[in-house]
Design a protein around this motif. Structure first.
Motif, short mmCIF file in Angstrom:
data_model
loop_
_atom_site.label_atom_id
_atom_site.label_comp_id
_atom_site.label_asym_id
_atom_site.label_seq_id
_atom_site.Cartn_x
_atom_site.Cartn_y
_atom_site.Cartn_z
N LEU A 47 5.61 2.79 -0.64
CA LEU A 47 4.48 2.14 -1.29
C LEU A 47 4.94 0.77 -1.80
CD1 LEU A 47 1.57 2.31 -2.41
CD2 LEU A 47 2.53 3.44 -4.45
N ALA A 48 4.33 -0.29 -1.29
CA ALA A 48 4.72 -1.65 -1.68
C ALA A 48 3.53 -2.58 -1.55
CB ALA A 48 5.88 -2.14 -0.81
N SER A 49 3.60 -3.72 -2.24
CA SER A 49 2.51 -4.70 -2.20
C SER A 49 2.52 -5.43 -0.87
CB SER A 49 2.68 -5.71 -3.35
OG SER A 49 2.56 -5.07 -4.59
N LEU A 50 1.59 -5.07 -0.01
CA LEU A 50 1.45 -5.73 1.29
C LEU A 50 0.25 -6.66 1.30
CD1 LEU A 50 2.30 -2.64 3.54
CD2 LEU A 50 3.83 -4.44 2.70
N SER A 51 -0.34 -6.84 0.12
CA SER A 51 -1.43 -7.81 -0.08
C SER A 51 -1.37 -8.24 -1.54
CB SER A 51 -2.79 -7.18 0.23
OG SER A 51 -3.07 -6.11 -0.66
N ALA A 66 4.74 -11.05 -0.52
CA ALA A 66 6.04 -11.40 0.06
C ALA A 66 7.13 -10.44 -0.39
CB ALA A 66 6.41 -12.84 -0.32
N ILE A 67 7.05 -10.02 -1.66
CA ILE A 67 8.04 -9.07 -2.18
C ILE A 67 7.90 -7.73 -1.50
CG2 ILE A 67 8.80 -7.85 -4.26
CD1 ILE A 67 7.83 -10.28 -5.87
N GLY A 68 6.66 -7.24 -1.42
CA GLY A 68 6.43 -5.95 -0.78
C GLY A 68 6.83 -5.94 0.69
N THR A 69 6.59 -7.06 1.36
CA THR A 69 6.98 -7.16 2.77
C THR A 69 8.49 -7.08 2.93
OG1 THR A 69 5.02 -8.50 3.25
CG2 THR A 69 6.84 -8.61 4.83
N ASP A 70 9.23 -7.76 2.04
CA ASP A 70 10.69 -7.69 2.09
C ASP A 70 11.18 -6.27 1.83
OD1 ASP A 70 10.99 -10.31 2.73
OD2 ASP A 70 11.92 -10.93 0.85
N MET A 71 10.53 -5.56 0.91
CA MET A 71 10.93 -4.18 0.62
C MET A 71 10.70 -3.28 1.84
SD MET A 71 9.49 -3.99 -3.28
CE MET A 71 9.74 -2.24 -3.49
N ARG A 72 9.56 -3.44 2.45
CA ARG A 72 9.29 -2.67 3.67
C ARG A 72 10.31 -2.98 4.75
NH1 ARG A 72 4.55 -5.00 6.91
NH2 ARG A 72 6.28 -6.43 7.34
N GLU A 77 0.39 -1.13 -2.09
CA GLU A 77 0.29 -1.06 -3.55
C GLU A 77 -0.73 -2.07 -4.09
OE1 GLU A 77 3.21 -2.47 -7.24
OE2 GLU A 77 4.06 -1.96 -5.28
N GLY A 78 -0.90 -3.19 -3.38
CA GLY A 78 -1.79 -4.24 -3.85
C GLY A 78 -1.27 -4.92 -5.10
N ASP A 79 -2.18 -5.30 -6.01
CA ASP A 79 -1.80 -6.04 -7.22
C ASP A 79 -1.56 -5.15 -8.43
OD1 ASP A 79 -1.30 -8.75 -6.89
OD2 ASP A 79 -3.43 -9.27 -6.82
N GLY A 80 -1.64 -3.84 -8.27
CA GLY A 80 -1.38 -3.00 -9.44
C GLY A 80 -2.05 -1.64 -9.35
N PRO A 81 -2.18 -0.96 -10.50
CA PRO A 81 -2.68 0.42 -10.55
C PRO A 81 -3.98 0.70 -9.81
CG PRO A 81 -1.79 -0.20 -12.67
CD PRO A 81 -1.76 -1.44 -11.83
N PRO A 82 -5.00 -0.17 -9.84
CA PRO A 82 -6.25 0.18 -9.17
C PRO A 82 -6.10 0.48 -7.68
CG PRO A 82 -6.63 -1.64 -10.66
CD PRO A 82 -5.14 -1.44 -10.61
N THR A 124 9.22 6.03 -1.97
CA THR A 124 10.08 4.93 -2.36
C THR A 124 9.25 3.65 -2.45
OG1 THR A 124 12.14 3.74 -1.84
CG2 THR A 124 10.73 4.34 0.02
N GLY A 125 9.88 2.57 -2.98
CA GLY A 125 9.21 1.29 -3.07
C GLY A 125 8.69 0.97 -4.46
N ILE A 126 7.49 0.44 -4.53
CA ILE A 126 6.72 -0.01 -5.70
C ILE A 126 7.28 -1.30 -6.30
CG2 ILE A 126 5.77 0.53 -7.94
CD1 ILE A 126 5.43 3.34 -7.21
N VAL A 127 6.47 -2.35 -6.25
CA VAL A 127 6.87 -3.66 -6.73
C VAL A 127 6.73 -3.79 -8.25
CG1 VAL A 127 6.32 -6.12 -6.68
CG2 VAL A 127 6.31 -4.80 -4.55
N GLY A 128 5.57 -3.44 -8.79
CA GLY A 128 5.27 -3.73 -10.19
C GLY A 128 5.56 -2.60 -11.15
N GLY A 129 5.99 -2.96 -12.36
CA GLY A 129 6.23 -1.96 -13.39
C GLY A 129 4.96 -1.24 -13.79
N GLY A 130 3.84 -1.96 -13.83
CA GLY A 130 2.57 -1.32 -14.15
C GLY A 130 2.16 -0.29 -13.11
N SER A 131 2.41 -0.61 -11.85
CA SER A 131 2.12 0.33 -10.77
C SER A 131 2.99 1.57 -10.90
CB SER A 131 2.37 -0.32 -9.40
OG SER A 131 1.48 -1.38 -9.17
N ALA A 132 4.27 1.36 -11.18
CA ALA A 132 5.19 2.50 -11.30
C ALA A 132 4.76 3.43 -12.43
CB ALA A 132 6.61 1.99 -11.55
N ALA A 133 4.35 2.85 -13.57
CA ALA A 133 3.91 3.67 -14.70
C ALA A 133 2.65 4.45 -14.36
CB ALA A 133 3.67 2.77 -15.92
#
Length: 390
Positions: free
Chosen positions: A38-42, A47-53, A79-84, A103-112
Motif C-alpha cells: 500500500l503506497a501513494s501512487l497518486s 513520487a514517494i509511493g512510486t519509489d517504494m513500490r 494509499e492516495g493522500d491519506g486515510p480517506p 507493507t508500504g504506507i507513505v504517511g503517518g496519518g495513513s498508518a494510524a
C-alpha cells in the motif's frame, strides 16, 4: 490398440494431476504467498509511493520473484493522500485479496488510520516509511524509522553549529507534527532556543499550502539565525524554490532529508544548493550492499535510489528471511513470529536490527548537503550523526 492408447493417455493425465496437486504447484514445491503493498501512487506523495513500490519490486526481480523460497504475488494498492483512500484500500487487501502481510504506507496519518484494520485481521504490517507511535506493536514492524527520530538525530548538531535561535516550520498533519516534535524537543533539551512565537512550531495547512511567502516574512521578523523544516513531495518543491528567492534565502536551512530526496531535488534544481538534511540513507554510502543496490536500481531508473526505495527494498529482505524461517506453509502468524527472531539485517544503509521495544530500526543517521556531484546536484554525506533506536 485403440483402448491401449486411451488407457495410456489417462494414466499420463493422472500422473500430471498428481504432480501439480490441488493447488496447481508441483508436489513438494512451496506455495505462492500474497503480499499487499500500500503506497501513494497518486496525490501529493506519488513520487514517494512510486519509489517504494519500485524498491520492493527490485528486490523481487533480483531474487527470482521469490521470498523465502516461495513465489510471491504482489498486490499493489493506492494509499492516495491519506486515510480517506488508504483505509478502503487496506480493507480490500486483507478482506478481499486476503494477503498474508502488508507493507508500504507513505504517511503517518495513513498508518494510524490503517492500523485498526490490520490489527483486526491479525495481518502483520512491515512499514517502509513514516510511522507514528503505536501502543501495541506485536504485529507492527518498520524498516524506515519512527517519525520523531529524524529531527531528534540532528538536533544536537544544529545546536552546536547555529549561533542563535532556530525557526521550526512544517505541514499541519500527523507526519508533520511528529517530525517537528522530534526536532524541537531534542533541540530545546540540548539548550537550543526556538525563534517561533511562544516557542511553538509554525504549522502550514496541508495539503493546500502552495505559497510560503507569508511564512518567510514571519521567519524574518522572528530574528532566527537558521530554519529547520520538514516537507516532502510537491510541497517540498514549492518550499525550496520560494525559499531561495525570499528575503531569508541566506539563512542556513536544515531539514528532514525528504525535503531534497529523490525526484524533488531534480525539480528544485539550483534552488536546493547548500541545503543540509538528515536521513538514514544516502546513495553515496560506501558498502557492498549499497554498491549492489545502486547498480541494480540504475538499470531501470535515471537517478540514484532514494531512502523510500531502500526501506521498501529492505522490507522485502526482511520478508525473505522471515518467510524462509516460517516453515513449509507460512501463515501470517508464523511470518510475524519469524520477524521477531531476526537478527542483524545487512542493508544499503549499513547494518541494522529491529528494536525489541518499538520494532523500528536501531540505525545510524547521516547529515547530508546538496552539492555539485559531476554534472548534477546530489545529497552528499557530510558526517555521521547519532545512532538512534532503542
Amino acid at each position: 490398440m485403440y483402448r491401449s492408447k486411451i488407457l495410456a493417455g489417462l494414466l499420463a493425465l493422472g500422473t500430471a494431476v498428481a504432480a501439480v496437486g490441488c493447488g496447481g504447484e508441483p508436489e513438494g514445491s512451496p506455495g505462492t504467498i500474497k503480499v499487499g503493498l500500500l503506497a501513494s501512487l497518486s496525490g501529493t506523495y506519488q513520487a514517494i509511493g512510486t519509489d517504494m513500490r519500485d524498491g520492493f519490486q527490485l528486490y523481487l526481480r533480483t531474487h527470482g520473484g521469490k521470498l523465502g523460497g516461495h513465489p510471491i504475488e504482489l498486490v499493489v494498492a493506492d494509499e492516495g493522500d491519506g486515510p480517506p483512500t488508504a483505509v478502503p484500500a487496506a480493507t480490500k487487501l486483507v478482506k478481499q485479496d486476503r494477503v498474508s502481510v502488508v507493507t508500504g504506507i507513505v504517511g503517518g496519518g495513513s498508518a494510524a488510520a490503517v492500523y485498526p484494520v490490520l490489527t483486526e485481521a491479525k495481518v502483520p504490517f512491515i512499514g517502509a516509511n513514516a510511522r507514528p507511535v503505536f501502543k501495541d506493536v506485536s504485529r507492527v514492524w518498520h524498516t524506515s524509522y519512527l517519525s520523531q527520530e529524524t529531527g531528534a538525530s540532528v538536533a544536537q548538531y544544529v545546536r552546536d553549529h547555529v549561533e542563535g535561535s532556530v525557526y521550526a516550520i512544517g505541514p499541519d498533519y500527523q507526519g508533520g507534527h511528529d517530525q517537528l516534535k522530534g526536532f524541537t524537543e531534542a533541540f530545546t533539551k540540548a539548550g537550543g532556543t526556538l525563534a517561533n512565537a511562544d516557542g511553538k512550531t509554525r504549522f502550514t495547512p496541508f495539503p493546500t499550502t502552495t505559497n510560503f511567502t507569508p511564512y518567510f516574512a514571519q521567519i524574518k521578523a522572528s530574528g532566527a539565525k537558521a530554519v529547520y523544516t520538514f516537507y516532502a513531495g510537491t510541497a517540498a518543491i514549492d518550499f525550496v524554490k520560494q525559499y531561495s528567492q525570499s528575503e531569508i534565502k541566506d539563512l542556513p536551512l536544515y531539514a528532514a532529508g525528504f525535503l531534497t530526496e529523490g525526484g524533488v531535488l531534480n525539480a528544485q534544481g539550483d534552488s536546493a544548493r547548500g541545503i543540509f538534511s538528515v536521513l538514514n540513507y544516502s546513495p553515496d554510502l560506501d558498502n557492498a550492499e549499497n554498491r549492489s543496490f545502486v547498480a541494480a536500481w540504475k538499470e531501470n531508473h535515471d537517478g540514484p535510489p532514494t531512502t523510500y526505495a531502500m526501506a521498501s527494498y529492505d522490507a522485502a529482505a526482511v520478508l525473505d528471511k522471515a518467510i524462509g524461517a516460517a516453515g513449509d506453509n507460512p501463515t501470517p502468524e508464523s511470518i510475524n513470529r519469524a520477524i521477531g527472531q531476526l537478527g542483524q539485517i545487512d542493508s544499503p544503509r549499513g547494518a541494522w536490527q529491529f528494536s525489541k521495544t518499538t520494532h523500528s530500526p536501531v540505525q545510524k543517521w547521516y547529515l547530508r548537503q546538496v552539492r555539485q556531484d559531476g554534472r548534477a546536484l546530489s545529497n552528499m554525506v557530510v558526517t555521521d550523526l547519532a545512532t538512534v533506536g532503542k
